[in-house]
Design a protein around this motif. Sequence first.
Motif, PDB file in Angstrom:
ATOM      1  N   PHE A 101       0.713  -1.202  -0.040  1.00  0.00           N
ATOM      2  CA  PHE A 101      -0.015   0.092  -0.149  1.00  0.00           C
ATOM      3  C   PHE A 101       1.075   1.325  -0.131  1.00  0.00           C
ATOM      4  N   CYS A 102       0.231   2.172  -0.638  1.00  0.00           N
ATOM      5  CA  CYS A 102       1.144   3.643  -0.997  1.00  0.00           C
ATOM      6  C   CYS A 102       0.099   4.608  -0.783  1.00  0.00           C
ATOM      7  N   GLY A 103      -0.036   5.538   0.255  1.00  0.00           N
ATOM      8  CA  GLY A 103      -1.073   6.521   0.150  1.00  0.00           C
ATOM      9  C   GLY A 103      -1.836   6.692   1.428  1.00  0.00           C
ATOM     10  N   VAL A 104      -2.915   6.845   1.666  1.00  0.00           N
ATOM     11  CA  VAL A 104      -3.679   6.871   2.795  1.00  0.00           C
ATOM     12  C   VAL A 104      -4.769   5.692   2.856  1.00  0.00           C
ATOM     13  N   GLN A 105      -4.918   4.987   4.228  1.00  0.00           N
ATOM     14  CA  GLN A 105      -6.102   4.130   4.459  1.00  0.00           C
ATOM     15  C   GLN A 105      -6.816   4.657   5.466  1.00  0.00           C
ATOM     16  N   LEU A 106      -8.168   4.664   5.360  1.00  0.00           N
ATOM     17  CA  LEU A 106      -9.061   5.359   6.498  1.00  0.00           C
ATOM     18  C   LEU A 106     -10.153   4.264   6.788  1.00  0.00           C
ATOM     19  N   ALA A 107     -10.481   3.687   7.942  1.00  0.00           N
ATOM     20  CA  ALA A 107     -11.431   2.614   8.391  1.00  0.00           C
ATOM     21  C   ALA A 107     -11.376   2.539   9.788  1.00  0.00           C
ATOM     22  N   CYS A 108     -12.194   1.813  10.154  1.00  0.00           N
ATOM     23  CA  CYS A 108     -12.082   1.311  11.439  1.00  0.00           C
ATOM     24  C   CYS A 108     -10.731   0.476  11.894  1.00  0.00           C
ATOM     25  N   GLY A 109     -10.638  -0.364  11.128  1.00  0.00           N
ATOM     26  CA  GLY A 109      -9.094  -1.110  11.082  1.00  0.00           C
ATOM     27  C   GLY A 109      -8.543  -1.144   9.808  1.00  0.00           C
ATOM     28  N   ASN A 110      -7.165  -1.020  10.086  1.00  0.00           N
ATOM     29  CA  ASN A 110      -6.378  -1.107   8.646  1.00  0.00           C
ATOM     30  C   ASN A 110      -5.306  -2.426   8.805  1.00  0.00           C
ATOM     31  N   ILE A 111      -5.225  -3.260   7.996  1.00  0.00           N
ATOM     32  CA  ILE A 111      -4.364  -4.379   7.909  1.00  0.00           C
ATOM     33  C   ILE A 111      -3.318  -4.442   6.683  1.00  0.00           C
ATOM     34  N   THR A 112      -2.438  -4.209   6.773  1.00  0.00           N
ATOM     35  CA  THR A 112      -1.493  -4.210   5.588  1.00  0.00           C
ATOM     36  C   THR A 112      -0.128  -4.852   5.813  1.00  0.00           C
ATOM     37  N   ASP A 113       0.413  -5.274   5.044  1.00  0.00           N
ATOM     38  CA  ASP A 113       1.947  -6.144   4.844  1.00  0.00           C
ATOM     39  C   ASP A 113       3.114  -5.240   4.696  1.00  0.00           C
ATOM     40  N   GLN A 114       2.939  -4.423   3.943  1.00  0.00           N
ATOM     41  CA  GLN A 114       3.963  -3.272   3.808  1.00  0.00           C
ATOM     42  C   GLN A 114       3.325  -1.976   3.289  1.00  0.00           C
ATOM     43  N   PHE A 115       3.415  -0.756   3.914  1.00  0.00           N
ATOM     44  CA  PHE A 115       2.805   0.374   3.202  1.00  0.00           C
ATOM     45  C   PHE A 115       3.699   1.471   3.657  1.00  0.00           C
ATOM     46  N   THR A 116       3.495   2.432   2.822  1.00  0.00           N
ATOM     47  CA  THR A 116       4.243   3.863   2.851  1.00  0.00           C
ATOM     48  C   THR A 116       3.141   4.996   2.760  1.00  0.00           C
ATOM     49  N   GLY A 117       3.179   5.909   3.913  1.00  0.00           N
ATOM     50  CA  GLY A 117       2.019   6.537   4.012  1.00  0.00           C
ATOM     51  C   GLY A 117       1.441   6.815   5.237  1.00  0.00           C
ATOM     52  N   LEU A 118       0.072   6.855   5.537  1.00  0.00           N
ATOM     53  CA  LEU A 118      -0.758   7.176   6.619  1.00  0.00           C
ATOM     54  C   LEU A 118      -1.962   6.286   6.805  1.00  0.00           C
ATOM     55  N   GLN A 119      -1.728   5.576   7.914  1.00  0.00           N
ATOM     56  CA  GLN A 119      -3.077   4.530   8.339  1.00  0.00           C
ATOM     57  C   GLN A 119      -3.729   5.334   9.403  1.00  0.00           C
ATOM     58  N   LEU A 120      -5.010   5.478   9.119  1.00  0.00           N
ATOM     59  CA  LEU A 120      -5.938   6.103  10.025  1.00  0.00           C
ATOM     60  C   LEU A 120      -6.940   5.324  10.458  1.00  0.00           C
ATOM     61  N   GLY A 121      -7.034   4.695  11.714  1.00  0.00           N
ATOM     62  CA  GLY A 121      -7.855   3.667  11.961  1.00  0.00           C
ATOM     63  C   GLY A 121      -8.568   4.207  13.375  1.00  0.00           C
ATOM     64  N   VAL A 122      -9.872   3.848  13.575  1.00  0.00           N
ATOM     65  CA  VAL A 122     -10.630   4.020  14.664  1.00  0.00           C
ATOM     66  C   VAL A 122     -10.207   3.142  15.631  1.00  0.00           C
ATOM     67  N   GLY A 123     -10.182   1.812  15.292  1.00  0.00           N
ATOM     68  CA  GLY A 123      -9.918   0.905  16.295  1.00  0.00           C
ATOM     69  C   GLY A 123      -8.712   0.293  16.272  1.00  0.00           C
ATOM     70  N   GLY A 124      -7.944   0.133  15.122  1.00  0.00           N
ATOM     71  CA  GLY A 124      -6.610  -0.250  15.231  1.00  0.00           C
ATOM     72  C   GLY A 124      -6.077  -0.546  13.736  1.00  0.00           C
ATOM     73  N   ASN A 125      -4.514  -0.223  14.013  1.00  0.00           N
ATOM     74  CA  ASN A 125      -3.658  -0.469  12.658  1.00  0.00           C
ATOM     75  C   ASN A 125      -2.869  -1.589  12.894  1.00  0.00           C
ATOM     76  N   SER A 126      -2.744  -2.439  11.825  1.00  0.00           N
ATOM     77  CA  SER A 126      -1.594  -3.355  11.779  1.00  0.00           C
ATOM     78  C   SER A 126      -0.759  -3.603  10.664  1.00  0.00           C
ATOM     79  N   ALA A 127       0.536  -3.407  10.756  1.00  0.00           N
ATOM     80  CA  ALA A 127       1.300  -3.484   9.446  1.00  0.00           C
ATOM     81  C   ALA A 127       2.556  -4.230   9.690  1.00  0.00           C
ATOM     82  N   TYR A 128       2.924  -5.002   9.003  1.00  0.00           N
ATOM     83  CA  TYR A 128       4.174  -5.732   9.121  1.00  0.00           C
ATOM     84  C   TYR A 128       5.447  -4.706   9.294  1.00  0.00           C
ATOM     85  N   GLN A 129       5.399  -4.010   8.110  1.00  0.00           N
ATOM     86  CA  GLN A 129       6.749  -2.903   7.836  1.00  0.00           C
ATOM     87  C   GLN A 129       6.057  -1.645   7.319  1.00  0.00           C
ATOM     88  N   PHE A 130       6.387  -0.554   7.779  1.00  0.00           N
ATOM     89  CA  PHE A 130       5.828   0.684   7.418  1.00  0.00           C
ATOM     90  C   PHE A 130       6.782   1.930   7.429  1.00  0.00           C
TER      91      PHE A 130
END
Length: 197
Positions: A101-130
């Motif tokens: 993922f590259c950019g912005v994620q917006l949700a109650c929860g965000n799950i990604t393996d690799q991301f560059t950018g911003l994770q906005l979550g209400v409940g939680g964010n999970s990433a292996y590497q960011f």
Amino acid sequence: MGKMALGFSMITLLSFGLAAEEAPAEPEVMPQICPASSCATRSSGLVSFFGWPWVDVVNGFSLDLYHAHDEVNGMEFGLLFSEADVNGFQLAPCVNIANTFCGVQLACGNITDQFTGLQLGVGGNSAYQFTGCQLSITNITETADGAQIGAFNLAEDCDFQLGAINCVEGGKGLQIGAINYNPDGFLPVFPLFNYSF
């Protein structure tokens, strides 16, 4: 003449028998113009609504009840949740899921393996590497080149954590919060702040 026909028949049968005992000829291999992996075609489109038209890659806007694409370059909006490799913006009321993922994620929860950018979550964010920032109540990652901001932040290695409870398993970084745990810090557990450089 009968003996001649019988002799001819015997020679014919012997020749068919010898031909059957020979190794079968290998089929002729046609040279490939391109490797098999690059010969596969992937369909793409600019806009997709509820999986129509069906395409592998959306270069624009995708609106689905549930994801219907392998990759989105632009904006993906899932009415329940989204799952695709995204370059751009991914929005869903429940959960966003992305391999890369590259950019912005917006949700109650965000799950990604690799991301560059911003994770906005209400409940939680999970990433292996960011690389970037996780902002939610709970943020979990293995390796972060960036910041985690939330009530509870957990990482194996993170540059900066701001929250009530911050935990890293080692590495260099700064923590600001009520409880800060870093076994490589100047003290393993320290209130208000902890650091390791």
